[in-house]
Motif scaffolding. Sequence first.
Motif, PDB file in Angstrom:
ATOM      1  N   GLN A 183      -1.221   6.172   2.343  1.00 44.70           N
ATOM      2  CA  GLN A 183      -0.620   5.635   3.567  1.00 44.70           C
ATOM      3  C   GLN A 183      -1.001   6.425   4.818  1.00 44.70           C
ATOM      4  N   ASP A 215       3.226  -2.595  -3.330  1.00 43.24           N
ATOM      5  CA  ASP A 215       3.064  -2.723  -1.886  1.00 43.24           C
ATOM      6  C   ASP A 215       1.942  -3.704  -1.578  1.00 43.24           C
ATOM      7  N   PHE A 244       0.204   3.775  -3.044  1.00 43.60           N
ATOM      8  CA  PHE A 244       0.269   3.472  -1.618  1.00 43.60           C
ATOM      9  C   PHE A 244       0.740   4.685  -0.817  1.00 43.60           C
ATOM     10  N   ILE A 290      -0.549  -5.255   1.323  1.00 39.29           N
ATOM     11  CA  ILE A 290      -1.175  -4.835   2.576  1.00 39.29           C
ATOM     12  C   ILE A 290      -2.124  -5.934   3.033  1.00 39.29           C
ATOM     13  N   TYR A 298      -2.653  -2.718   9.911  1.00 37.35           N
ATOM     14  CA  TYR A 298      -2.279  -3.545   8.771  1.00 37.35           C
ATOM     15  C   TYR A 298      -0.817  -3.948   8.822  1.00 37.35           C
ATOM     16  N   GLU A 299      -0.548  -5.052   8.142  1.00 38.24           N
ATOM     17  CA  GLU A 299       0.824  -5.467   7.885  1.00 38.24           C
ATOM     18  C   GLU A 299       1.180  -5.033   6.469  1.00 38.24           C
ATOM     19  N   HIS A 300       2.437  -4.695   6.284  1.00 40.73           N
ATOM     20  CA  HIS A 300       2.821  -4.103   4.994  1.00 40.73           C
ATOM     21  C   HIS A 300       4.194  -4.608   4.570  1.00 40.73           C
ATOM     22  N   GLN A 301       4.313  -4.804   3.272  1.00 37.71           N
ATOM     23  CA  GLN A 301       5.616  -5.142   2.711  1.00 37.71           C
ATOM     24  C   GLN A 301       5.701  -4.607   1.292  1.00 37.71           C
ATOM     25  N   THR A 302       6.864  -4.087   0.939  1.00 40.48           N
ATOM     26  CA  THR A 302       7.104  -3.565  -0.404  1.00 40.48           C
ATOM     27  C   THR A 302       7.862  -4.603  -1.221  1.00 40.48           C
TER      28      THR A 302
END
Length: 673
Positions: A342, A477, A338, A479, A351-355
């Motif tokens: 990125q 990650d 990622f 997405i 985009y929405e993102h979260q780890t």
Amino acid sequence: MLIRLAWKSFKKQARGYLLFFFSMVFAVMVFYSFATMTNEQLLQRSADTTRNVISMLALGNMMIVFILIFFMLSASRFLIENRREDIAIFHLYGLKYYQICLLFIFELLFIGLLSFISGILLGILFSRLFSMVLLKAMDLSLQVKFFFSTSAVTGTGLVLLVMLGLVSFQTFWLVSSYKLSAKRKEKESRRRISQLAGWQKGLAVLGVVLLLIGWSSAVFYLSIVRALIERAGFIGANFYTMIGIFSMCVVGTYLFYGFTLRWYYGRKTKSGYQNLRLLSRSDSLFRSYRERNFLGSVTILLGLALTFLGATAAMVSIQMNGVTEQAPVSLMMDHEAFEKIQPTLDQEVNYEHQTLTFKTVGGLQQLEFPGEGVEERPEPIDLIALSTYQRFRKLSPNLAPVSLNSPTSAVMLTPFQTVFKDYWHYSRDVHLVDRDLTVQQLETNYLGDSTLRYARNLLVVTDDTFENTQGITYQIDAIEVADQQEDILNQLVAKNVEADWIAPITADLNWRNQQLTGEVFEGDFGKENPDTYTSYRSNYTSYQEAYRANRSSSGLSLFVFTFVVMTFIIITASTVSLRQLSDTSEQKERYRLLNRLGIPQKSLEQLVYRENQMLFFPPVLLGMIHSFFAIYVLSQVVESANYWFVYLFFGILFIVYSIFFYLTYRYQKKLLL
């Protein structure tokens, strides 16, 4: 003179051959279309699915061949039996049986040639439509062009010749074994079957009892399996229960047609003497007895066809539901991959993102297979903190809400929960190297493809437990993009990230004296120590890729089996119609006599209606009941599947048979009245 007599005989039976001709045309059209799609160039442009497509279409063609053989042998038999008087006349004119056979074989070849030409022409017209339906079912965006396959024409012709050869052999055998006394014996059999002996009435009752036991066993399928599982094992209990239910339904069906219906039609009631009901029951009694084996076979095969279609639809729904488990968001990938793409993502898509942070630890959780024993093997277990799980629910709303009762509580996420929850039992106790946890509930895993992680088991634990447990920490990650940007996202990933297996770990764990020892460390040391457990994880998974792969294979299976079952329904309905019309010429005299006796036209029409009704609908209704209970068994084994598609075919089956029933009734009424 003989040629004119043969031609006159053929013209007299031309209407009977008409239904045979149209059914053959339909079957040749479907066979040619499948063969054309197998050779079509558009399949060569989807190299990743070509082998599966060709294999499935070939399987569909093979099934259609068996259906055609069943239809042609059954139809030709009754077309010949309907011409017993012609055989007798030809024999009186001095023709030997092999010469009579040649006349009938030439007729079949003539009908086969016309069917082949008409079916190929229709196949050329409709093969493009079938290809478009197939591509839509597989969700492939390829342009369909007109395509003519000489190899498909040749293959269809060869298959048709083989089937006509089998029919010719059957014709020779039937005509050569024909006896002039057959007519008299049939009249004697009508009188003989009108009365049932005591043992025959017992078999009539037994047929109903076996059907009721079979259907009841389907309702209580899980209870029966649990009762047998300790003796026969998991596989054996399911196998023996299914075979037992199937055997009771098969035997009960044949007894039902052979004796139960015979007893039912032969009973005497006050209403039976009204509106020619006694006459219709007498005819139905003889017809049901004469056709008992055929009706029993059609009933069983219709039930199996619908059940097979239901099982296919269930597997398709499971496969498509699995896409959401495999890829709950647009893209899930390793954190290093990622970080590599990125900057490009920030420029190209919104985009929405979260780890997501996971931790792999050594652990042991017993898995019990009823009747097969307990699996007690230490292996890596993945952990995720409760706070991380709850944040991810905003991106993946399919995740179940979770709250933990105590610091040592955990929630287990498993893909097996939706399918095998009544069979596979996970222990509530989970042993880690430095602590024990208690599983308070099981939920479906919507945290992405299991290949993204190291372990098959994933536990949601408290934040303190996650922080204080020793293990290997890694990040994935998630997405999420809008639907219209899915293609852009996947193109960026394809250009910048190569699918690979990454970051191996090795687990050296031991379980002795109810104590877990050992550790999990980074690197692949399996070759140095064969007793260790080595695991890799994939670097990304894409929703679009997972959807297309599963939609392609599931759509292909559903397309093939839908056409095969539809062909079988039409062919069997045609066969029932042919059998009903096979002795129409013999019934003319009876209806003329009834008309001369002053029986009203309306009563005669009702008589024709009831006679057709009693032949067409028993196999439909009984076959649907068999299939309903078979689907009920499947729904107990695989609860998460969707079975609406097979219930739709229940309606299609009833409609197709109703159409053939109405057409046969109208045609027979025209001939008789």
